[in-house]
Motif scaffolding. Structure first.
Motif, short mmCIF file in Angstrom:
data_model
loop_
_atom_site.label_atom_id
_atom_site.label_comp_id
_atom_site.label_asym_id
_atom_site.label_seq_id
_atom_site.Cartn_x
_atom_site.Cartn_y
_atom_site.Cartn_z
N CYS A 183 -2.59 53.04 -11.15
CA CYS A 183 -1.84 53.94 -12.04
C CYS A 183 -1.32 53.22 -13.27
O CYS A 183 -0.75 53.85 -14.16
N ASN A 187 -2.63 69.44 -4.44
CA ASN A 187 -2.58 68.51 -5.57
C ASN A 187 -1.11 68.12 -5.77
O ASN A 187 -0.22 68.59 -5.05
N TRP A 210 -13.11 62.32 -18.84
CA TRP A 210 -14.52 62.12 -18.43
C TRP A 210 -15.38 61.70 -19.61
O TRP A 210 -16.37 60.99 -19.45
N ARG A 244 -14.58 57.98 -19.72
CA ARG A 244 -15.06 57.21 -18.56
C ARG A 244 -16.59 57.26 -18.43
O ARG A 244 -17.22 56.22 -18.28
N MET A 277 -3.56 56.84 -5.22
CA MET A 277 -3.84 57.29 -6.59
C MET A 277 -5.34 57.32 -6.92
O MET A 277 -5.79 58.17 -7.67
N ARG A 302 -8.83 65.42 -6.66
CA ARG A 302 -7.57 65.31 -5.89
C ARG A 302 -7.51 66.39 -4.82
O ARG A 302 -7.03 66.14 -3.70
N ALA A 348 -2.01 59.30 -14.53
CA ALA A 348 -2.92 58.15 -14.45
C ALA A 348 -3.85 58.08 -15.67
O ALA A 348 -4.36 57.01 -15.99
N LYS A 350 -7.68 56.24 -16.04
CA LYS A 350 -7.98 56.61 -14.65
C LYS A 350 -7.87 58.10 -14.41
O LYS A 350 -7.01 58.78 -14.98
N PHE A 351 -8.72 58.58 -13.52
CA PHE A 351 -8.57 59.95 -13.01
C PHE A 351 -7.60 59.92 -11.83
O PHE A 351 -7.74 59.08 -10.94
N GLY A 352 -6.64 60.85 -11.84
CA GLY A 352 -5.73 60.91 -10.70
C GLY A 352 -5.57 62.28 -10.10
O GLY A 352 -5.48 62.42 -8.89
N CYS A 353 -5.53 63.32 -10.94
CA CYS A 353 -5.26 64.65 -10.36
C CYS A 353 -6.03 65.77 -11.04
O CYS A 353 -6.30 66.79 -10.42
N GLY A 354 -6.34 65.64 -12.33
CA GLY A 354 -7.08 66.68 -13.02
C GLY A 354 -6.24 67.85 -13.48
O GLY A 354 -6.77 68.79 -14.09
#
Lengths: 152, 750
Positions: free
Chosen positions: A100, B684, A23, A26, B351, B432, A45, A35-39
């Protein structure tokens, strides 16, 4: 204020030390190729390099990145043009949606830096942490092998 | 096809514009991007909403379908550029805003090429013919004496050559050719159609420059994270925002009214935390204290629900197709077998999670978002704000995957509502967990099959009963049965030559939002039918490939209408796109041959095959699987034979099927959602499992050369994958997998 060095440029950011690097990059610095994908560090990503090591920027804090050389997808191509992986990616038309792919490329770049001639098993093992829901894995693998061959 | 009609008169009447030739597709409307010509700034030739040529010969092609990884933005431009005879390097592709003037923009159902190959070819041909006519006038020759080559018109006498840009001013004064006068290139002259061009965004993608919905920003933009109802239909009793507001970076906390059931495309509602960056918004959101009334779905539990679906499939349902007398044939059969198959709820988990940026100025809303359906996004925003759709502008970014989720613009509505409430531009970004918990879930589905074999092992009776919550439950109250279009996806369209067939659908309620997910009900139906056919082969002691060919029978067109089935055929005509078993047979034979079907394999390894027609395309899959003693199945190779008719971009078509193999494998081996107390138990990628590189086999896609009209490509690779893999597991181990995902415990021998 926190000093961060991203792609060889100095940035002063007003971020709490525990803010995830994804963050910071970004939203605060404006480098949105990461990229954000899952945290939770489960999809890859957001992979960037800290001093050449692949890390997941969603579970890496701003404080952890302080004092290290941060490289993002925007800085993967060097002064002499595209990284061999970027050329190989284009050669095999690896991406589908492409979302991704920055994380895939950064993970693959860290792999080749450490293991210039990876075996199939080493590629699979290094890349298994990166999810591509479009399912471009076969071409990603082929591209990594092309780039590894090019490095000869 | 008379889809293209000249709208110049209407355009002139409405806007008083001088450019004079607007050729519209399907619906009226003047394209604002061409109003520059009317203002007299840059003369452009713009014979329709898809193409414009300017004085310097630059060509803008407007692509109205969304790019979510299929390559459609590039592929459709190939079709137009080919008929325009343009130089590819002269082309700039513009992503269309959401507007009915483009025709259908809902990028789902694998329909973009099926519906728009011809219209976009014609759009390019119209522009080319006007340029040729202008050149012919200048040279005082017949247009038929002129030809074009890569952006140049060439006359009958050397040195008659004019670049397109040099002809624009003259061409734009000419009438747009009547649809019946358009001449399309013969296939031998195609330069781009059928060629493997790389996608136009490739270089941006590998440099991290591609802009997805989550990447868009505006000056002064705020960031929002929303706590939504924990259960579908829960209502907000109270909330305390004190701690959230005390979080650094948090600026406001606002409530979005909770949607009544069924929620359709509307925002679910909840409490939004507005902050100076995404992370601050999420941190503040975690500090919200919320009290919910869980409502009617608070006790939803898939342990019980999944059992109920299976039990319902054991009882007679609504008959959707009936040939012969199934009960009598079953009673008289030499051998009877039956089996039950089950596929759980699944999540899209593309994604890029849901994200949208909106800004509201003087009652007009402008949005930037990754959406598969910009026209629906426009309607949803207009309804949410209570404004006319004309005051809503939807800009479409690249999509970081879609798979059907991004056809539902609830998240776009959220951004619009928030921007309107706080009077500043807002970006809504889903976590997510938000994405998985608040998906429009792929329906769980129970299938009961029965068959009767005669003494030669020939199948003489087939009963198929499918039970699932319908997607219509998301949009209409009191829906209990599946829709015709849902039963069309792999149940009533059974292509096999069996004298007695009955297909039924049983009732099921929904307790969550149900939506379409890449290939939709073809997933469970393809799994059930493809597996049961293999069980019949085993029961008859026949080779599975030979058995499928025998069941398909003599090549023929399956006339479902004559059987009294109101079959929708994916919206296409049965004359253009019949169910043609010759094409089933051809893909079965090709896949088997290329996979080395029948070759000797090590112990606990096997081949499996399945064939499925969906979205007007025929796909056969052969999987080769090895199973270790602990029950871990690994798919070692997948061969897919594909007949999708005419191919626009063979490399992107191949990529779609490679990807479908991976998604199908993930559905088969890993993905599963369960619910307790109305809430998804997997949230997730740590617990909602998908295919990764270490589970992905070598995949070979074999495309059947064809001149048939183009079928779908994005979805039809998925449905046969599960059955092919599970049939291979049976060949390797002798054990049948009838519930997905595959449970290794069922296959372990130690």
């Amino acid at each position: 204020m926190l000093d961060l060095r991203v792609n060889d440029a100095a940035h002063q950011v007003d971020a709490p030390p525990e803010m995830p690097l994804v963050w910071v990059l970004r939203d605060l610095i404006g480098l949105r190729g990461t990229k954000f994908g899952c945290g939770i560090g489960a999809c890859g990503a957001c992979i960037v390099h800290l001093d050449g090591q692949a890390v997941r920027a969603c579970i890496t804090t701003a404080a952890e990145a302080h004092g290290k050389a941060i490289t993002t997808i925007e800085g993967l191509a060097g002064a002499h043009g595209d990284h061999s992986l970027q050329r190989a990616w284009k050669q095999v038309n690896a991406p589908q949606c492409g979302y991704c792919q920055p994380g895939q490329l950064m993970q693959a770049a860290a792999l080749l830096a450490q293991t210039p001639k990876p075996t199939d098993e080493q590629i699979t093992s290094a890349m298994a942490g990166n999810i591509c829901r479009c399912g471009a894995y076969q071409r990603i693998k082929a591209a990594i092998k092309i780039a590894a061959g090019e490095a000869e | 096809m008379d889809a293209i009609k000249n709208l110049s008169r209407r355009g002139m009447l409405r806007g008083g514009v001088a450019s004079g030739f607007v050729l519209g597709f399907h619906v009226a409307g003047y394209n604002p991007i061409f109003s520059a010509a009317a203002a007299g700034r840059d003369a452009i030739l713009a014979p329709n909403v898809y193409v414009a040529v300017n004085l310097s010969g630059r060509i803008s092609i407007t692509i109205h379908r969304s790019e979510m990884g299929t390559g459609i933005k590039t592929s459709l431009a190939q079709a137009l550029a080919d008929e325009l005879d343009a130089q590819w390097s002269d082309i700039e592709i513009i992503q269309a805003q959401g507007d009915e003037k483009y025709g259908d923009q809902n990028t789902d159902g694998s329909r973009s090429v099926t519906q728009f190959l011809l219209p976009l070819r014609r759009a390019g041909a119209a522009a080319r013919q006007m340029l040729v006519a202008a050149a012919a006038q200048r040279w005082k020759v017949l247009p038929a004496k002129c030809r074009t080559q890569a952006g140049v018109v060439i006359g009958p006498q050397a040195p008659q050559r004019l670049r397109y840009g040099e002809l624009v001013e003259a061409a734009m004064r000419l009438p747009v050719p009547a649809p019946e006068s358009l001449i399309l290139k013969p296939s031998k002259d195609w330069r781009y159609i059928g060629k493997p061009l790389p996608v136009v965004d490739l270089d941006d993608i590998v440099h991290g420059k591609a802009v997805y919905g989550i990447d868009f920003t505006l000056p002064g933009m705020k960031y929002a994270s929303i706590e939504r109802p924990p259960v579908y239909g829960a209502t907000l009793k109270s909330y305390d925002a004190k701690a959230a507001l005390a979080t650094p970076g948090v600026e406001r906390v606002v409530e979005i009214p909770v949607a009544s059931l069924p929620a359709g495309f509307r925002p679910l509602g909840g409490v939004a935390v507005i902050a100076s960056n995404t992370w601050a918004a999420e941190q503040g959101r975690q500090q919200l204290e919320m009290e919910w009334d869980e409502g009617p779905n608070g006790s939803f539990d898939t342990d019980a629900y999944y059992k109920e679906l299976v039990a319902t499939a054991g009882k007679p349902g609504r008959v959707m197709r009936h040939n012969g007398d199934v009960d009598a044939a079953l009673a008289g059969a030499a051998k009877r077998i039956s089996a039950d198959y089950f596929v759980p709820h699944l999540a899209h988990a593309m994604m890029e999670p849901e994200a949208a940026v909106a800004q509201v100025t003087n009652g007009a809303c402008e949005v930037w978002t990754a959406t598969q359906n910009p026209q629906q996004a426009r309607k949803t925003v207009a309804e949410a704000l209570g404004v006319d759709p004309a005051n809503v502008t939807i800009n479409v970014t690249l999509l970081g995957g879609g798979f059907g989720r991004k056809s539902k613009p609830d998240y776009v509505g959220e951004a619009a509502v928030l921007a309107n409430m706080i009077g500043a531009p807002v970006k809504v970004t889903w976590t997510r967990e938000d994405d998985i918990k608040h998906d429009y879930f792929h329906a769980a589905c129970a299938n009961h099959l029965e068959a009767g074999l005669d003494s030669d092992g020939k199948t003489v009776a087939w009963l198929h009963r499918s039970v699932f919550p319908s997607i219509a439950t998301t949009f209409k109250p009191d829906v209990t049965y599946g829709a015709q279009g849902e039963m069309d996806q792999g149940v009533v369209d059974l292509p096999y030559d069996i004298a007695n067939v009955r297909c039924e659908n049983g009732p099921a309620k929904a307790h969550i939002r149900i939506g379409w997910y890449r290939s939709v009900y073809n997933i469970p139906h393809g799994f059930a039918v493809g597996s049961f056919v293999d069980e019949l082969a085993a029961a008859a002691g026949k080779d599975p490939v030979a058995h499928i060919l025998e069941l398909l029978g003599e090549p023929r067109k399956v006339d479902l209408r004559a059987m009294g089935v109101n079959y929708g055929n994916y919206g296409a005509s049965l004359d253009d796109y019949p169910i043609d078993t010759a094409r089933h047979r051809a893909v079965v034979e090709l896949a088997a041959e290329r996979a080395g079907w029948g070759s000797k394999l090590p112990p606990r390894s096997g081949f499996g095959i399945a064939v499925h027609r969906s979205f007007l395309t025929y796909v056969a899959v052969v999987a080769r699987v090895a199973v270790d003693v602990r029950g871990n199945a690994s798919v070692q190779r997948i061969d897919m034979a594909v007949d999708c008719g005419q191919v626009l971009n063979p490399d992107r078509v191949t990529a779609q099927f490679e990807g479908a193999a991976v998604m199908g494998l993930g559905n088969t081996m890993f993905s599963s959602l369960t619910f307790k107390n109305g809430q998804a138990q997997q949230t997730n990628f740590g617990d909602y499992l998908v295919a990764r590189m270490d589970s992905t086999p070598e995949t070979r896609v074999h495309i059947v050369p064809s001149d048939a009209p183009p079928g779908g490509v994005g979805e039809p690779g998925v449905p046969p994958v599960s059955a092919a893999i599970c049939n291979a597991i049976y060949a390797a181990t002798g054990r049948r997998i009838r519930t997905l995902p595959v449970d290794p415990q069922e296959l372990a021998v130690m």
